[in-house]
Write a protein that holds these residues in place. Structure first.
Motif, PDB file in Angstrom:
ATOM      1  N   ALA A  38      65.013  32.276 -98.703  1.00  0.00           N
ATOM      2  CA  ALA A  38      64.993  31.825-100.102  1.00  0.00           C
ATOM      3  C   ALA A  38      66.379  31.383-100.562  1.00  0.00           C
ATOM      4  O   ALA A  38      66.494  30.474-101.400  1.00  0.00           O
ATOM      5  CB  ALA A  38      64.456  32.936-100.997  1.00  0.00           C
ATOM      6  N   GLU A  39      67.408  31.998-100.028  1.00  0.00           N
ATOM      7  CA  GLU A  39      68.790  31.643-100.378  1.00  0.00           C
ATOM      8  C   GLU A  39      69.216  30.319 -99.744  1.00  0.00           C
ATOM      9  O   GLU A  39      70.283  29.797-100.074  1.00  0.00           O
ATOM     10  CB  GLU A  39      69.754  32.746 -99.925  1.00  0.00           C
ATOM     11  N   HIS A  40      68.416  29.807 -98.821  1.00  0.00           N
ATOM     12  CA  HIS A  40      68.758  28.580 -98.094  1.00  0.00           C
ATOM     13  C   HIS A  40      67.624  27.561 -98.154  1.00  0.00           C
ATOM     14  O   HIS A  40      66.996  27.242 -97.146  1.00  0.00           O
ATOM     15  CB  HIS A  40      69.103  28.918 -96.638  1.00  0.00           C
ATOM     16  N   PRO A  41      67.376  26.985 -99.333  1.00  0.00           N
ATOM     17  CA  PRO A  41      66.301  25.993 -99.445  1.00  0.00           C
ATOM     18  C   PRO A  41      66.538  24.762 -98.566  1.00  0.00           C
ATOM     19  O   PRO A  41      65.575  24.069 -98.211  1.00  0.00           O
ATOM     20  CB  PRO A  41      66.283  25.635-100.938  1.00  0.00           C
ATOM     21  N   GLU A  42      67.771  24.531 -98.193  1.00  0.00           N
ATOM     22  CA  GLU A  42      68.068  23.387 -97.324  1.00  0.00           C
ATOM     23  C   GLU A  42      67.435  23.524 -95.943  1.00  0.00           C
ATOM     24  O   GLU A  42      67.339  22.544 -95.193  1.00  0.00           O
ATOM     25  CB  GLU A  42      69.590  23.180 -97.189  1.00  0.00           C
ATOM     26  N   TYR A  43      66.977  24.726 -95.588  1.00  0.00           N
ATOM     27  CA  TYR A  43      66.339  24.959 -94.293  1.00  0.00           C
ATOM     28  C   TYR A  43      64.810  24.942 -94.364  1.00  0.00           C
ATOM     29  O   TYR A  43      64.140  24.980 -93.341  1.00  0.00           O
ATOM     30  CB  TYR A  43      66.769  26.311 -93.708  1.00  0.00           C
ATOM     31  N   HIS A  44      64.258  24.910 -95.551  1.00  0.00           N
ATOM     32  CA  HIS A  44      62.813  25.076 -95.702  1.00  0.00           C
ATOM     33  C   HIS A  44      62.002  24.038 -94.936  1.00  0.00           C
ATOM     34  O   HIS A  44      60.982  24.384 -94.326  1.00  0.00           O
ATOM     35  CB  HIS A  44      62.420  25.102 -97.175  1.00  0.00           C
ATOM     36  N   ALA A  45      62.414  22.786 -94.945  1.00  0.00           N
ATOM     37  CA  ALA A  45      61.658  21.748 -94.225  1.00  0.00           C
ATOM     38  C   ALA A  45      61.649  22.034 -92.730  1.00  0.00           C
ATOM     39  O   ALA A  45      60.613  21.887 -92.071  1.00  0.00           O
ATOM     40  CB  ALA A  45      62.249  20.369 -94.509  1.00  0.00           C
ATOM     41  N   GLU A  46      62.777  22.461 -92.189  1.00  0.00           N
ATOM     42  CA  GLU A  46      62.836  22.768 -90.751  1.00  0.00           C
ATOM     43  C   GLU A  46      61.987  23.982 -90.404  1.00  0.00           C
ATOM     44  O   GLU A  46      61.384  24.039 -89.329  1.00  0.00           O
ATOM     45  CB  GLU A  46      64.285  22.978 -90.322  1.00  0.00           C
ATOM     46  N   LEU A  47      61.918  24.939 -91.300  1.00  0.00           N
ATOM     47  CA  LEU A  47      61.137  26.145 -91.063  1.00  0.00           C
ATOM     48  C   LEU A  47      59.637  25.906 -91.232  1.00  0.00           C
ATOM     49  O   LEU A  47      58.825  26.693 -90.749  1.00  0.00           O
ATOM     50  CB  LEU A  47      61.583  27.262 -92.009  1.00  0.00           C
ATOM     51  N   ALA A  48      59.277  24.824 -91.885  1.00  0.00           N
ATOM     52  CA  ALA A  48      57.868  24.534 -92.145  1.00  0.00           C
ATOM     53  C   ALA A  48      57.153  23.893 -90.956  1.00  0.00           C
ATOM     54  O   ALA A  48      55.927  23.847 -90.934  1.00  0.00           O
ATOM     55  CB  ALA A  48      57.739  23.625 -93.365  1.00  0.00           C
ATOM     56  N   ASP A  49      57.906  23.427 -89.960  1.00  0.00           N
ATOM     57  CA  ASP A  49      57.315  22.736 -88.809  1.00  0.00           C
ATOM     58  C   ASP A  49      57.703  23.466 -87.526  1.00  0.00           C
ATOM     59  O   ASP A  49      58.780  23.240 -86.970  1.00  0.00           O
ATOM     60  CB  ASP A  49      57.795  21.287 -88.783  1.00  0.00           C
ATOM     61  N   VAL A  50      56.825  24.348 -87.062  1.00  0.00           N
ATOM     62  CA  VAL A  50      57.125  25.192 -85.898  1.00  0.00           C
ATOM     63  C   VAL A  50      57.418  24.358 -84.661  1.00  0.00           C
ATOM     64  O   VAL A  50      58.392  24.615 -83.950  1.00  0.00           O
ATOM     65  CB  VAL A  50      55.969  26.178 -85.605  1.00  0.00           C
ATOM     66  N   GLY A  63      77.312  17.810 -85.894  1.00  0.00           N
ATOM     67  CA  GLY A  63      77.441  18.332 -87.244  1.00  0.00           C
ATOM     68  C   GLY A  63      76.191  18.979 -87.799  1.00  0.00           C
ATOM     69  O   GLY A  63      76.064  19.143 -89.005  1.00  0.00           O
ATOM     70  N   ARG A  64      75.276  19.366 -86.926  1.00  0.00           N
ATOM     71  CA  ARG A  64      74.035  20.009 -87.369  1.00  0.00           C
ATOM     72  C   ARG A  64      74.191  21.520 -87.354  1.00  0.00           C
ATOM     73  O   ARG A  64      74.506  22.102 -86.325  1.00  0.00           O
ATOM     74  CB  ARG A  64      72.877  19.625 -86.456  1.00  0.00           C
ATOM     75  N   THR A  65      73.945  22.131 -88.482  1.00  0.00           N
ATOM     76  CA  THR A  65      73.942  23.580 -88.558  1.00  0.00           C
ATOM     77  C   THR A  65      72.623  24.084 -88.003  1.00  0.00           C
ATOM     78  O   THR A  65      71.565  23.547 -88.316  1.00  0.00           O
ATOM     79  CB  THR A  65      74.102  24.046 -90.020  1.00  0.00           C
ATOM     80  N   ASN A  66      72.697  25.116 -87.193  1.00  0.00           N
ATOM     81  CA  ASN A  66      71.492  25.730 -86.652  1.00  0.00           C
ATOM     82  C   ASN A  66      70.973  26.748 -87.669  1.00  0.00           C
ATOM     83  O   ASN A  66      71.566  27.817 -87.830  1.00  0.00           O
ATOM     84  CB  ASN A  66      71.810  26.404 -85.317  1.00  0.00           C
ATOM     85  N   PRO A  67      69.879  26.431 -88.366  1.00  0.00           N
ATOM     86  CA  PRO A  67      69.396  27.353 -89.393  1.00  0.00           C
ATOM     87  C   PRO A  67      68.952  28.699 -88.826  1.00  0.00           C
ATOM     88  O   PRO A  67      69.058  29.729 -89.501  1.00  0.00           O
ATOM     89  CB  PRO A  67      68.219  26.609 -90.025  1.00  0.00           C
ATOM     90  N   PHE A  68      68.495  28.701 -87.590  1.00  0.00           N
ATOM     91  CA  PHE A  68      68.012  29.946 -86.981  1.00  0.00           C
ATOM     92  C   PHE A  68      69.176  30.873 -86.633  1.00  0.00           C
ATOM     93  O   PHE A  68      69.087  32.086 -86.823  1.00  0.00           O
ATOM     94  CB  PHE A  68      67.140  29.622 -85.763  1.00  0.00           C
ATOM     95  N   LEU A  69      70.252  30.306 -86.161  1.00  0.00           N
ATOM     96  CA  LEU A  69      71.462  31.092 -85.911  1.00  0.00           C
ATOM     97  C   LEU A  69      72.022  31.609 -87.225  1.00  0.00           C
ATOM     98  O   LEU A  69      72.368  32.781 -87.349  1.00  0.00           O
ATOM     99  CB  LEU A  69      72.501  30.259 -85.163  1.00  0.00           C
ATOM    100  N   HIS A  70      72.080  30.739 -88.208  1.00  0.00           N
ATOM    101  CA  HIS A  70      72.632  31.122 -89.508  1.00  0.00           C
ATOM    102  C   HIS A  70      71.829  32.275 -90.122  1.00  0.00           C
ATOM    103  O   HIS A  70      72.405  33.286 -90.560  1.00  0.00           O
ATOM    104  CB  HIS A  70      72.639  29.907 -90.437  1.00  0.00           C
ATOM    105  N   LEU A  71      70.509  32.130 -90.141  1.00  0.00           N
ATOM    106  CA  LEU A  71      69.667  33.184 -90.712  1.00  0.00           C
ATOM    107  C   LEU A  71      69.728  34.458 -89.883  1.00  0.00           C
ATOM    108  O   LEU A  71      69.720  35.574 -90.446  1.00  0.00           O
ATOM    109  CB  LEU A  71      68.226  32.688 -90.849  1.00  0.00           C
ATOM    110  N   SER A  72      69.818  34.326 -88.566  1.00  0.00           N
ATOM    111  CA  SER A  72      69.954  35.505 -87.698  1.00  0.00           C
ATOM    112  C   SER A  72      71.244  36.253 -87.992  1.00  0.00           C
ATOM    113  O   SER A  72      71.270  37.494 -87.990  1.00  0.00           O
ATOM    114  CB  SER A  72      69.921  35.096 -86.227  1.00  0.00           C
TER     115      SER A  72
END
Length: 153
Positions: A38-50, A63-72
């Motif tokens: 919820a604190e990272h809405p910028e990742y929501h689209a990536e998380l919506a498509d498994v 220059g791509r941030t890995n949302p899964f690493l960041h959230l982990s």
């Protein structure tokens, strides 16, 4: 030792995001993850498509941030603070959060230290240095260098 694969981690965050959006019950770990998602809405689209998440390559050079690493890393820091491991991380985190006026910003600063520790361990082949990690967080929280910290003691 629990060692999920890259795909396990990605599925976990995608499933948690889906369950949270649907209002489905969450496990305690999923609830923590959902808070950080919820604190990272910028990742929501990536998380919506498994399927896209499983296929994605997050290249630092691109220059791509890995949302899964960041959230982990958010989950790791949350757990470390909750159990105060390494000993002293809870106090250092609280000082840093107060200094920054934001628990989220404190997490991001701690991530820098955590990332440095992991990188150094991988590079050297030695176990992660928890004391060095904690010292990095303390420096950010207090603004003191190791020499100053020793002098102040």
């Amino acid at each position: 030792m629990f060692a999920p694969s890259q795909n396990d981690v990605r599925r976990f965050f995608c499933a948690t995001h889906a369950k949270h959006r649907e209002g489905s019950p969450l496990t305690p770990m999923e609830a923590l993850a959902a808070d950080w998602i919820a604190e990272h809405p910028e990742y929501h689209a990536e998380l919506a498509d498994v399927e896209a998440a499983l296929a994605a390559v997050y290249d630092v050079e691109a220059g791509r941030t890995n949302p899964f690493l960041h959230l982990s890393m958010h989950l790791t820091i949350t757990e470390q603070v909750a159990i105060d491991q390494p000993r002293g991380i809870k106090q250092a985190y609280e000082l840093l959060a107060a200094k920054r006026g934001s628990a989220h910003e404190a997490h991001h600063e701690i991530m820098e230290c955590l990332g440095e520790m992991i990188w150094a361990s991988q590079r050297s082949g030695l176990p992660p240095d928890g004391e060095r990690y904690l010292e990095c967080v303390r420096r950010r929280a207090t603004g003191l260098t190791p020499a100053h910290a020793a002098f102040e003691s």
